[in-house]
Design a protein around this motif. Sequence first.
Motif, mmCIF file in Angstrom:
data_model
loop_
_atom_site.group_PDB
_atom_site.id
_atom_site.type_symbol
_atom_site.label_atom_id
_atom_site.label_comp_id
_atom_site.label_asym_id
_atom_site.label_seq_id
_atom_site.Cartn_x
_atom_site.Cartn_y
_atom_site.Cartn_z
ATOM 1 N N LEU A 106 0.865 -1.169 0.000
ATOM 2 C CA LEU A 106 0.000 0.000 0.000
ATOM 3 C C LEU A 106 0.902 1.219 0.000
ATOM 4 O O LEU A 106 1.865 1.284 0.772
ATOM 5 C CB LEU A 106 -0.897 0.032 1.234
ATOM 6 N N ASP A 107 0.619 2.178 -0.863
ATOM 7 C CA ASP A 107 1.358 3.434 -0.922
ATOM 8 C C ASP A 107 0.435 4.552 -0.494
ATOM 9 O O ASP A 107 -0.791 4.436 -0.612
ATOM 10 C CB ASP A 107 1.811 3.733 -2.356
ATOM 11 N N THR A 108 1.034 5.649 -0.040
ATOM 12 C CA THR A 108 0.257 6.852 0.237
ATOM 13 C C THR A 108 0.884 8.002 -0.537
ATOM 14 O O THR A 108 2.062 7.963 -0.884
ATOM 15 C CB THR A 108 0.259 7.206 1.736
ATOM 16 N N ASP A 109 0.075 9.001 -0.796
ATOM 17 C CA ASP A 109 0.629 10.208 -1.398
ATOM 18 C C ASP A 109 0.682 11.291 -0.333
ATOM 19 O O ASP A 109 0.312 11.069 0.823
ATOM 20 C CB ASP A 109 -0.155 10.633 -2.645
ATOM 21 N N ARG A 110 1.121 12.457 -0.693
ATOM 22 C CA ARG A 110 1.304 13.514 0.305
ATOM 23 C C ARG A 110 -0.008 14.057 0.852
ATOM 24 O O ARG A 110 -0.029 14.751 1.852
ATOM 25 C CB ARG A 110 2.160 14.633 -0.270
ATOM 26 N N HIS A 111 -1.111 13.694 0.221
ATOM 27 C CA HIS A 111 -2.424 14.132 0.687
ATOM 28 C C HIS A 111 -3.098 13.077 1.570
ATOM 29 O O HIS A 111 -4.220 13.270 2.024
ATOM 30 C CB HIS A 111 -3.331 14.460 -0.501
ATOM 31 N N GLY A 112 -2.430 11.951 1.772
ATOM 32 C CA GLY A 112 -2.982 10.894 2.621
ATOM 33 C C GLY A 112 -3.835 9.876 1.897
ATOM 34 O O GLY A 112 -4.419 9.007 2.530
#
Length: 110
Positions: A74-80
């Motif tokens: 699972l990855d996240t971006d800077r916005h969550g």
Amino acid sequence: PDRIAVRTRGRVIMVRPDEIDYVEGAGDYVELHVGDDTHLHRETMADIEKRLAPHGFQRIHRSTIVNLDRVRALDTDRHGAYYVCLGDGPRLKLSRSYREAFEDAIGTNF
């Protein structure tokens, strides 16, 4: 049935659920992503979701269902926002409305 009959180029091929990496909605159709191939199949997302759920599939977005055996990270971006990664393949958005069910399906909270 344990196979899905898909019409493609003048013939019908049989696809086993364990061959499918993920499914995407495409109007009145669904796209079955099987390795490097994509098969267009006339069925609604709700119907294919019911059919594939017993085979270890989980809906992660209104237009995406994944084979849980293919989930690698699972990855996240800077916005969550969260993204489900399928090995070296695609990165698929995990919708907030499907997050809790996905957490239950993989047996962890994040």
